[in-house]
Design an enzyme around this catalytic site. Structure first.
Site, PDB file in Angstrom:
ATOM      1  N   ASP A   1     -44.739   6.003 -21.626  1.00 18.49           N
ATOM      2  CA  ASP A   1     -44.915   6.289 -20.208  1.00 18.49           C
ATOM      3  C   ASP A   1     -46.418   6.381 -19.960  1.00 18.49           C
ATOM      4  OD1 ASP A   1     -45.159   7.356 -17.670  1.00 18.49           O
ATOM      5  OD2 ASP A   1     -43.585   8.865 -17.933  1.00 18.49           O
ATOM      6  N   ILE A   2     -46.988   5.445 -19.191  1.00 14.52           N
ATOM      7  CA  ILE A   2     -48.440   5.412 -19.018  1.00 14.52           C
ATOM      8  C   ILE A   2     -48.970   6.585 -18.208  1.00 14.52           C
ATOM      9  CG2 ILE A   2     -48.611   2.906 -19.265  1.00 14.52           C
ATOM     10  CD1 ILE A   2     -48.900   2.747 -16.201  1.00 14.52           C
TER      11      ILE A   2
ATOM     12  N   ALA B   1     -46.755  -1.522 -14.087  1.00 17.31           N
ATOM     13  CA  ALA B   1     -47.030  -1.096 -12.708  1.00 17.31           C
ATOM     14  C   ALA B   1     -45.716  -0.859 -11.982  1.00 17.31           C
ATOM     15  CB  ALA B   1     -47.833  -2.161 -11.962  1.00 17.31           C
TER      16      ALA B   1
ATOM     17  N   THR C   1     -44.219  -2.148  -8.873  1.00 22.24           N
ATOM     18  CA  THR C   1     -44.526  -3.271  -7.995  1.00 22.24           C
ATOM     19  C   THR C   1     -43.606  -3.371  -6.776  1.00 22.24           C
ATOM     20  OG1 THR C   1     -43.137  -4.734  -9.344  1.00 22.24           O
ATOM     21  CG2 THR C   1     -45.492  -4.633  -9.881  1.00 22.24           C
TER      22      THR C   1
ATOM     23  N   THR D   1     -53.561  -7.422  -8.075  1.00 19.07           N
ATOM     24  CA  THR D   1     -52.789  -8.129  -7.054  1.00 19.07           C
ATOM     25  C   THR D   1     -53.638  -8.712  -5.925  1.00 19.07           C
ATOM     26  OG1 THR D   1     -51.077  -7.801  -5.347  1.00 19.07           O
ATOM     27  CG2 THR D   1     -52.417  -5.906  -5.932  1.00 19.07           C
TER      28      THR D   1
ATOM     29  N   TYR E   1     -49.041   0.469  -1.991  1.00 20.26           N
ATOM     30  CA  TYR E   1     -49.019  -0.305  -3.238  1.00 20.26           C
ATOM     31  C   TYR E   1     -50.379  -0.943  -3.494  1.00 20.26           C
ATOM     32  CZ  TYR E   1     -48.444  -4.374  -6.247  1.00 20.26           C
ATOM     33  OH  TYR E   1     -48.620  -5.318  -7.232  1.00 20.26           O
TER      34      TYR E   1
ATOM     35  N   LYS F   1     -53.146  -0.029  -6.503  1.00 21.06           N
ATOM     36  CA  LYS F   1     -53.633  -1.021  -7.471  1.00 21.06           C
ATOM     37  C   LYS F   1     -55.152  -1.147  -7.401  1.00 21.06           C
ATOM     38  CE  LYS F   1     -51.645  -3.472  -9.796  1.00 21.06           C
ATOM     39  NZ  LYS F   1     -51.317  -3.339 -11.244  1.00 21.06           N
TER      40      LYS F   1
ATOM     41  N   TRP G   1     -47.690 -13.261  -5.855  1.00 17.52           N
ATOM     42  CA  TRP G   1     -46.316 -13.739  -5.647  1.00 17.52           C
ATOM     43  C   TRP G   1     -45.641 -14.137  -6.965  1.00 17.52           C
ATOM     44  CZ3 TRP G   1     -45.675 -17.022  -0.581  1.00 17.52           C
ATOM     45  CH2 TRP G   1     -46.309 -16.367   0.488  1.00 17.52           C
TER      46      TRP G   1
END
Length: 299
Positions: A36-37, A60, A62, A101, A125, A129, A150
């Site tokens: 678990d980061i 991540a 996402t 992203t 989100y 990031k 994408w």
């Protein structure tokens, strides 16, 4: 999705270990670790014990709309989790590759985004990031931030599979036509990352043969399949490849009314990455044809 393709792309030539919050049986690697980061001590302990040359940080949350509805979780995973990985890399001298992203941009630019363009995230989100990017830059000197867009592939939830699944039961699909980007096949992204790792492996710091005068160009790079398309035209192309009779109807983002705002245009300029690695990215049409016609039918 990306992790599985990376393991399959890299394991022939490198000693590869994987980590995720749940156990994965589809990785082709030497060892797999549950991690678990968001647990700083656990991240540090694992990286210290493995002592790798390179870490690809692809973990991540996402779910763009999910992040908008649960900001605390989004920042805990995407920002603090990334900070934990960066701190562990600094302590052990590991080069970090962080997957980011296209959503860090606001979508107002009409031409493809370069790495030097101003960021302006529109959603939780995207902001989480971008804060992950900031942590990497602040903590490390030897890092690569790779922004992609994408993403779709065989081993995870994605737009392509959603369209094909809905086309089996629905005669009409409503898809937004005012968001434009570059669909990216996870296998192509994995190949691009392999090209980058080949450059890293040749550097003197990693025991390679690259001349010392050729300084490693750490920093931010854009990687996506080339070309641009709206979600609407993308959906039409997907259904065309399967000869589906389902009709696609264009709607606006406002009509869709999703919790999180998306950039109108988030096409990425890959030229910096191509120049650095010599690895070119094929167009999105060729990639989606391979996925829909060749790769996906075996699922």
């Amino acid at each position: 999705m990306l992790g599985v393709d990376l393991s399959q792309e890299l394991y022939h030539d490198y000693e590869v270990f994987g980590a995720d919050i749940i156990c994965r049986s589809s990785f082709v690697i030497r060892g797999f670790y549950k991690l678990d980061i968001t647990k700083k001590q656990n991240v540090s302990a694992l990286i210290r014990n493995l002592n790798p040359d390179v870490i690809i940080h692809a973990a991540a949350w996402t779910d763009v709309d999910g992040c908008e509805l649960d900001p605390k979780r989004a920042y805990r995973i995407n920002s603090e989790g990334t900070k934990n990985v960066a701190i562990a890399c600094r302590a052990t001298g590991v080069t970090l590759i962080y997957i980011s992203t296209d959503f860090v941009f606001d979508g107002k630019k009409k031409s493809p985004y370069k790495e030097t363009d101003r960021t302006d995230p529109l959603s939780i989100y995207a902001d989480s990031k971008l804060r992950g990017e900031a942590a990497v830059k602040k903590i490390l000197k030897e890092y690569f931030i790779l922004r992609t867009s994408w993403l779709y592939g065989k081993h995870g939830k994605n737009f392509v599979d959603t369209i094909l699944r809905k086309a089996k039961t629905d005669n009409i699909l409503k898809v937004v036509d005012d968001q434009v980007g570059s669909p990216t096949y996870s296998k192509d992204l994995a190949k691009a990352i392999r090209a980058l790792i080949s450059v890293i492996a040749r550097s003197p710091a990693k025991g390679g043969t690259t001349k010392k005068s050729q300084k490693m160009k750490y920093g931010t790079y854009h990687i996506s399949n080339s070309g641009a398309v709206s979600w609407y035209d993308y959906a039409k192309e997907i259904l065309k490849l399967t000869k589906s009779q389902t009709k696609v109807v264009p709607i606006s983002s406002k009509e869709l009314d999703r919790p999180a705002q998306r950039p109108k245009v988030s096409v990425l300029d890959n030229s910096k990455f191509v120049k650095f690695t010599g690895h070119d990215m094929r167009n999105w049409q060729g990639a989606i044809r391979e996925y829909v016609v060749i790769a996906r039918p075996s699922t």
